[in-house]
Write an enzyme that holds these catalytic residues in place. Sequence first.
Site, PDB file in Angstrom:
ATOM      1  N   LYS A  35       0.873  -1.234  -0.071  1.00 52.07           N
ATOM      2  CA  LYS A  35       0.119   0.173  -0.096  1.00 52.07           C
ATOM      3  C   LYS A  35       0.989   1.242  -0.033  1.00 52.07           C
ATOM      4  CE  LYS A  35      -3.894  -2.401   2.187  1.00 52.07           C
ATOM      5  NZ  LYS A  35      -4.318  -2.941   3.402  1.00 52.07           N
ATOM      6  N   GLN A  84      -5.196  -1.937   9.599  1.00 49.29           N
ATOM      7  CA  GLN A  84      -4.667  -3.181   8.925  1.00 49.29           C
ATOM      8  C   GLN A  84      -5.527  -4.388   9.595  1.00 49.29           C
ATOM      9  OE1 GLN A  84      -3.334  -3.689   5.563  1.00 49.29           O
ATOM     10  NE2 GLN A  84      -3.916  -5.712   5.966  1.00 49.29           N
ATOM     11  N   ASP A 112     -11.206   2.378   3.902  1.00 49.14           N
ATOM     12  CA  ASP A 112     -11.709   0.904   3.396  1.00 49.14           C
ATOM     13  C   ASP A 112     -13.333   0.865   3.500  1.00 49.14           C
ATOM     14  OD1 ASP A 112      -9.725  -0.850   3.201  1.00 49.14           O
ATOM     15  OD2 ASP A 112      -9.558  -1.242   5.386  1.00 49.14           O
TER      16      ASP A 112
END
Length: 287
Positions: A52, A96, A119
Site C-alpha cells: 500500500k 490493517q 476501506d
Amino acid sequence: MLILDGKAVAQKMKSIIAVRALEFAKQVGRKPGLGVIIVGEDPASHVYVKNKEMACQAVHFHSIRLQLPSSTTKEELLQAIQKMNQNELVDAFLVQMPLPPHLSSEIILDAIDPLKDADGLHPINMGYLWVNRQRVAPCTPWGVIKILDHYQIPIKGQSCVVVGRSQIVGRPMAHLLTMADGTVTLCHSRTPNLREKTRQADIIVVAAGQRHLLGSDDFKKGATIIDVGIHGSGQGKGVTGDVRFSELEGHVAAATPVPGGVGPMTIACLLENTLILAQHNKNIIIN
Ligand code: NDP
C-alpha cells in the site's frame, strides 16, 4: 478464456489517480495522505502494508504508518485511531486486519471517523452503501465491479452467485451486484448443495477463504469467474486463490487470475477512496 487482468486495470486507475493527486497537491499545498495503523508482526499484513505504501508513492500520495506492538491494549489502539482522526495530513486511513485476538475489530472500526474511512467499512458508510448513497465503497467488492465494467461483462439480468458472506467482501459484493441489476444468490458455509448453485450462475464471485474450493466442474460453460481468495505468503510467489484456475481454460468465458486479479484492484480502489475523501474533506472538485 479471457483473463481478467486486474493488474492492468488497476494500473489504468492509478494513472488517473496520479494526475488527480498532483492537481490536489497544487490546490491544497500538500499531497493526499493515506494512513495505516498496523498492530503486531503478522508477516502477510506487513507485506500488504508495504504494498500500500509503494502504491501511495506511485500515485503521488504520502503515507503515514503507525506501527504498534501486538501487546497494544484496546485503549492504546483507540488513542492511535484518534491521532489519525485528528492528523491534518491524513485524509483517510485504515487499520490493517487481522488484529491480534484480544482486540475487537468492530470497536476499532466504529472509532474511525467515517469521513476518513479509507476501506469504506465504518457502519455509517455501510449504511450509505445499503441505501445506494455511498461516497466510498468497500475496496474489494468495488474493485470486482470495476473489473467487470472494464471488460464490459454485463451484470444486468445475469444470474450471480457470491460465495462468502463476510462484512468486507461477500455481503457488500452481493449488494453491489444487486444494485447493478444482477439476480444474486449469496452462499456461505451453511448453504446446502453449493455446487448446484454455482453451476447455474453466469457470474460467480468466490470469496470463501478456502484454497482451491471450486474448479471447472462447478461452473457452467461460458461463465465468468472472479476469484477473491488469497492463500500464500502475500508476496506473489506461490499465492493461489479459492478457484482451481488451471482447470478453467476452454470451459469458462472469463476469469481473474491469482495473483494479478482482484488483489491489485483492491489497492487501486483504496487509493481512489482516499482521493474521494481528501477532495470531499477539503471541499474541492477535481475532474
Ligand atoms: P471470511 O473468512 O471472513 O469469510 C469467508 C466466508 O466464506 C464466510 O461467509 C464463510 O461462511 C464462507 N465459506 C467458508 N467456507 C465455505 C465453503 N466451503 N462453502 C461456502 N462458503 C464458505 O473471509 P473474507 O471474506 O475476509 O475473505 C475471503 C477470501 O478473500 C480470503 O482468502 C481472503 O484472504 C481473501 N481476500 C482477498 C482480498 C483481495 O484483495 N483479493 C481482500 C479481502 C479478502 P460462514 O459465514 O458460514 O462462516
